[in-house]
Design an enzyme around this catalytic site. Structure first.
Site, PDB file in Angstrom:
ATOM      1  N   TYR A  47     -19.769  20.642   0.107  1.00  0.00           N
ATOM      2  CA  TYR A  47     -18.733  20.306   1.077  1.00  0.00           C
ATOM      3  C   TYR A  47     -17.781  19.284   0.451  1.00  0.00           C
ATOM      4  O   TYR A  47     -18.207  18.193   0.043  1.00  0.00           O
ATOM      5  CB  TYR A  47     -19.366  19.744   2.350  1.00  0.00           C
ATOM      6  CG  TYR A  47     -18.341  19.229   3.328  1.00  0.00           C
ATOM      7  CD1 TYR A  47     -17.459  20.126   3.941  1.00  0.00           C
ATOM      8  CD2 TYR A  47     -18.231  17.880   3.621  1.00  0.00           C
ATOM      9  CE1 TYR A  47     -16.496  19.672   4.814  1.00  0.00           C
ATOM     10  CE2 TYR A  47     -17.265  17.415   4.498  1.00  0.00           C
ATOM     11  CZ  TYR A  47     -16.395  18.311   5.092  1.00  0.00           C
ATOM     12  OH  TYR A  47     -15.424  17.850   5.948  1.00  0.00           O
ATOM     13  N   HIS A  60     -12.713  21.049   5.394  1.00  0.00           N
ATOM     14  CA  HIS A  60     -11.894  21.089   6.596  1.00  0.00           C
ATOM     15  C   HIS A  60     -10.446  20.812   6.236  1.00  0.00           C
ATOM     16  O   HIS A  60     -10.176  19.939   5.406  1.00  0.00           O
ATOM     17  CB  HIS A  60     -12.356  20.019   7.591  1.00  0.00           C
ATOM     18  CG  HIS A  60     -13.698  20.296   8.195  1.00  0.00           C
ATOM     19  ND1 HIS A  60     -14.846  19.655   7.813  1.00  0.00           N
ATOM     20  CD2 HIS A  60     -14.062  21.185   9.166  1.00  0.00           C
ATOM     21  CE1 HIS A  60     -15.874  20.113   8.511  1.00  0.00           C
ATOM     22  NE2 HIS A  60     -15.434  21.056   9.338  1.00  0.00           N
TER      23      HIS A  60
END
Lengths: 180, 901
Positions: A92, A136
């Protein structure tokens, strides 16, 4: 064609982590708390968290962590009844930033490429449980979305509503790329 | 150390068993097995408790085990028991030597030698002390005795040659070396090429060169010893120097060329020599040019004629040298110093672009070496913003930088019509940075700050930017913000020692000594007391800054303590040469040894010592002028009070005492806790490695003892040191004046004024000026009764005042300032003060000297502007208007200046 900049990578340590704060403060509308910086320093994995240097000065940084894959639907993280019972995970990307004056010179690409390269080198050992890489992106940030999708083959996924608290728009997309 | 003493006495001669034991004591002492030595000594003493030599040896051994007092008692007892033993006297000398009490040690050795005149060990020890104390004649005698006793030892020959050399008998020293070489057989290894034979040859050569007008012989000798010499660079430099001195310029030029080719292209002194040979400069100028510091060359030392410059350009620009050294950075810098006008501008353009691309923060400072002006045939670098801005080279560089900035910001190229590729983003950053430094040099602080903000926005991770910003803030009169800025920069890279030290320094200047210690402690040893560690590391800059900081806070005792620490370092530096006396002779590093001795002779002329001495003198003079400061601690005089007053006063005293005790206890507690924490950190290792730090407990951390000394006497002591070792510093004589005037020594004060005036030259100096006025006002009371003194004071004072009265003197200074609108602000302030104190004119006239144009002249710093304000305020109501006007003027020039009380 704008000239590409030569860069070098360097580790983020307790002694220079303030520079990461400076880069992040200059690049992102959100500010990260002390816990974030402590974690980055404590992790000590130069392959996933690093500075980009140009001419001896930090101009960008990327911070990535390995996190457990949220299992589809159910709350359990483990693939319960599976044969191996192994926890799958993903990379991530927490932050990727380049100082404004140095953008458009291939530094961000080189940082992502170096993360992917690190994965390739370690996919059979320490990153053997990693299946994908995600991040994101604020819904309004079309430049970033274009950067990840067209250059690295990330796929735009679902929209998370009200992901951010203090910035507008507060929504974001999940971008991800299957690694195996 | 032989132990056979035939003289009768208690336990002497020792029986065989004890005699062997004594030999064991000496042996164990020599190999530092102290415990064993003590044990053996004790077993002799069991039988012969008053055996002098054993007592002495035991004492000496205890001294090495840090039991100083016990040692002294034992050695003395030993000596008293056996005054006729050379061993006892020798030991007595060694003990004094370890206390650095050299004169006493020399006496003891001489006593020992009376008993045993041919004792080699004692003779050697004596000679070391003699050279340390610079008893050159005595050193010569001792070395001669040693040579006569043992003429087959190389060390003895060399030492005797050194003794001759130090005594100024150069030819004699050469002869000693020649006789020594003559004693060697032809196949001796001492005559083969090697480090020792090479150094000896080069030392002999340096002796020859030191003989006046003897360069011819020295030059010839270089040829004969060339095969032996391994220090090729040293040999070539000497050869080139001799050739220059002998006027063989073509030869010298070739030799310098050889040196360049060996790789010395960045050595500016070689360039200087080369230039001298090319221009065939005379002897004095060659000498001066060869001794220049840093990056200075003949071309930056003095103005050269157009013809001379052309000659240099012919070789430096496209000539033999530029062909030979195409990649030399020194060459490029030197080329800049040879060019003028458009030619210079074009060269600067290329030079700047190259370094800006590379990212060189030092470029601005580098270029500031080009701001030279002619002062009586020598170049001087201008530093005052007024002069910098008036310099044509400054304008030229500013113009270039401004051009780059506008072009880089619009199209990322140095020039719009540039066909090259775009520059990296960092090029613009460093160009802004250069421009900010130029603003700084020109005193345009606000503009500099504006630009550095742009830099910080561009690359907030570059530590250098924070440093420049802090410098600009400090110059603007806002040291607190400067500290904050530096500390932020420091946090970016906590391993950067330079920025850490810089932060510490600024913190001390801002009066934050505790935080400063925390910062610098990040780089000291992590065990023990950091302040002690800084002392052990002889960190003078820190101690000087701290001492100044404490003085500003009127913590006089601790301030003196820190200044005294630096003085102690210099005593240690001086002491450190002791080891070299034997080491250098053994290793035959003779040229370096002589250089060390000469350096040590001028040690106290060093800048750091000067600063420490100045600090001490100023503190003591302040204590002298304000005797109540040191009296405060004593009990007040109760006898003159009424009962009620007495009660009250006593209560106050008690309270004060209690508070002080409490504070001391708290401090001790804190220190203890710190040490415990440090010990914990080190785990089990605490017992090892910190012998030193445990032993050191300062009995007087607040410097109370220093406060009890006679202030004027102390000030005099340090002032005398400065007069002796730093006679070329104007500060020395200003301080000497300040001390002498308080001691009522009119003639010494006068002498100091004349020296200071001579050193200041034709530049008006505020400090000298105000002291002349001070002396003139005090002259009448200083003259005393002695008619001779009276006459001298009167005639010399007249000379200082240029023949007129004090008022005439002040008036002529006023005229000078009016004629020279750029006059220094501090000079103006001094004149204003003098106008008022001598009643030469009114307050309005005095104030006008400062406020009318003072801000446009030289020496306009934030602190000097503040000083001027303080002075104006002291003039009272009459100056109210001037105070307001000056405050406004200063506000415009230094908008960020923080008011201090």
């Amino acid at each position: 064609m704008v000239k590409q900049l030569e860069i070098e990578f360097g580790a983020i340590t307790a002694d220079n982590v303030e520079q990461l704060r400076k880069v992040n403060a200059a690049c992102f509308p959100v500010s990260y708390n002390d816990g974030f910086y402590k974690d980055v320093v404590a992790r000590k994995d130069e392959g996933l968290n690093k500075f980009a240097y140009v001419n001896g000065f930090v101009v960008g940084a990327v911070c990535t962590r390995v996190e457990d894959m949220p299992s589809a639907g159910s709350s359990s993280v483990k693939s319960g009844g599976g044969d191996e019972g192994e926890v799958r995970s993903r990379l991530y990307i927490m932050t990727l930033g380049v100082l404004a004056a140095y953008r458009g010179r291939g530094i961000g690409s080189k940082m992502i490429a170096s993360i992917l390269e690190y994965y390739e080198q370690h996919k059979d050992d320490e990153l053997s449980t990693v299946d994908e890489i995600t991040l994101h992106v604020q819904t309004s940030n079309t430049d970033a979305m274009k950067f990840y999708t067209s250059r690295f083959g990330f796929v735009k996924g679902e929209m998370v509503e009200n992901y951010y608290r203090r910035i507008d728009p507060p929504h974001c997309y999940i971008l991800s790329k299957k690694l195996r | 150390m032989a132990a056979d003493n035939p003289q009768a006495g208690q336990g002497r001669p020792l029986p065989k068993k004890e005699s062997d034991l004594f030999k064991g004591v000496v042996k164990h002492y020599e190999v530092k097995q102290y415990k064993k030595a003590i044990k053996q000594a004790d077993s002799i003493l069991k039988k012969f408790p008053n055996h002098g030599e054993t007592l002495a040896m035991k004492g000496l051994t205890l001294n090495c085990m840090s039991k100083r007092e016990e040692a002294h008692a034992l050695v003395k007892k030993g000596l008293m028991n056996d005054m006729r033993s050379h061993v006892c006297w020798h030991v007595y000398g060694l003990l004094h030597r370890s206390d650095r009490n050299y004169n006493e040690a020399i006496k003891a050795y001489k006593q020992a030698l009376k008993i045993d005149p041919e004792n080699l060990q004692i003779l050697r020890d004596l000679s070391l002390l003699q050279v340390q104390m610079r008893d050159i004649k005595g050193f010569g005698v001792t070395r001669h005795t040693l040579l006569a006793l043992k003429s087959n030892a190389k060390m003895n020959w060399i030492s005797f040659a050194l003794a001759k050399h130090l005594d100024g008998d150069l030819r004699g020293a050469v002869n000693v070396i020649d006789i020594y070489l003559g004693t060697l057989t032809e196949d001796s290894p001492e005559l083969e090429r090697g480090f020792e034979s090479s150094e000896l040859a080069m030392y002999r050569n340096s002796l020859l060169a030191e003989i006046p007008d003897n360069y011819e012989e020295a030059l010839e000798h270089l040829d004969t010893c060339e095969k032996l010499v391994v220090d090729r660079h040293g040999l070539l430099m000497s050869r080139a120097k001799y050739q220059l001195k002998l006027g063989r310029f073509q030869d010298a030029r070739e030799t310098f060329m050889t040196i360049f080719k060996r790789g010395a292209s960045e050595d500016y002194s070689v360039h200087s020599g080369y230039m001298c040979s090319l221009l065939e400069m005379d002897d004095a100028i060659c000498e001066e040019a060869l001794n220049l510091d840093g990056t200075g060359t003949l071309a930056t030392m003095m103005p050269l004629s157009a013809e001379q410059k052309q000659k240099l350009k012919d070789v430096y620009i496209g000539g033999e040298l530029s062909e030979e050294l195409p990649r030399s950075h020194a060459m490029q810098r030197i080329q800049l110093t040879l060019r003028e006008g458009d030619d210079l501008k074009n060269a600067l353009d290329i030079y700047c672009k190259k370094l800006l691309k590379k990212g060189a923060p030092s470029l601005g400072t580098d270029l500031s070496s080009l701001f030279l002006v002619d002062n009586n045939g020598r170049y001087e670098r201008v530093t005052d913003p007024v002069d910098v801005k008036a310099h044509p080279n400054y304008a030229m560089i500013v113009q270039l930088a401004d051009g780059y900035i506008s072009s880089l910001s619009s199209c990322s190229k140095f020039a719009a019509d540039d066909n090259d590729t775009e520059e990296d983003p960092s090029t613009l950053l460093w160009t802004w940075y250069l421009r900010a430094v130029l603003h700084e040099l020109g005193g345009e602080l606000s503009e500099g700050l504006e630009l550095i903000e742009k830099c910080l926005e561009h690359t907030p991770t570059a530590v250098d930017l924070y440093e420049l910003k802090a410098r600009l803030l400090k110059a603007s009169g806002d040291i607190k913000s400067a500290v904050e800025c530096l500390d932020k920069g420091r946090e970016l890279d906590k391993q950067d020692r330079y920025i850490n030290n810089q932060t510490t320094k600024y913190m001390l200047q801002a009066g934050m000594e505790e935080t400063a210690l925390e910062r610098i402690s990040l780089f000291t040893k992590h065990e023990g007391n950091p302040e002690q560690n800084l002392f052990d590391m002889q960190c003078s800059w820190y101690e000087l800054e701290l001492a100044a900081c404490l003085a500003k806070k009127e913590d006089w005792g601790r301030s003196l303590k820190k200044f005294a620490a630096v003085v102690k370092h210099f005593d240690d530096f001086h002491e450190d040469q002791f080891d070299f006396h034997s080491y250098c002779v053994r290793k035959v590093t003779l040229r370096a040894y002589i250089a060390v001795l000469r350096y040590e002779d001028t040690l106290w002329g060093q800048q750091y010592y000067g600063q420490a001495a100045e600090g001490i003198i100023n503190v003591y003079l302040h204590l002298h002028d304000n005797p109540t400061i040191t009296k405060e601690e004593e009990e007040p005089d109760y006898s003159s009070m009424t009962a009620a007053q007495r009660k009250k006063a006593k209560a106050i005293q008690r309270k004060k005492k209690k508070a002080a005790e409490k504070k001391a206890a708290e401090e001790a507690e804190k220190q203890k806790a710190k040490e415990e924490a440090a010990e914990k950190e080190n785990g089990g290792k605490k017992k090892q490695n910190n012998k030193g730090s445990q032993a050191v407990v300062d009995p007087d951390p607040l410097g109370k003892e220093l406060l009890q000394k006679d202030p004027l006497e102390e000030a005099k002591k340090y002032s005398a040191m400065l007069s002796k070792y730093a006679p070329n510093s104007i500060n020395t004589w200003l301080l000497q004046y300040d001390v002498s005037i308080r001691r009522g020594k009119a003639l010494m004060a006068l002498q100091a004024l004349f020296k200071a005036k001579a050193l200041a030259g034709n530049v008006p100096n505020s400090e000298v000026f105000s002291r002349i006025v001070d002396f003139a006002t005090k002259a009448d009371t200083l003259k005393g009764d002695n008619p001779v003194v009276q006459e001298v004071v009167e005639s010399e004072l007249a000379a200082l005042l240029n023949g007129g009265s004090i008022s005439d003197f002040v008036t002529s200074a006023v005229d000078h300032v009016k004629k020279n609108p750029l006059s220094d602000l501090s000079y103006r302030v001094a004149i204003a003060k003098a106008i008022v104190s001598t009643k030469t004119s009114g307050v309005a006239d005095a104030a006008s000297i400062v406020i009318d144009g003072g801000i446009n002249g030289r020496g306009v710093t934030a602190s000097c502007c503040h000083e001027a304000l303080v002075t104006l305020k002291k003039f009272g109501n009459e100056a109210d208007e001037a105070v307001t006007k000056w405050s406004e003027t200063v506000k415009t020039k230094f908008p960020l200046m923080v008011e201090t009380k």
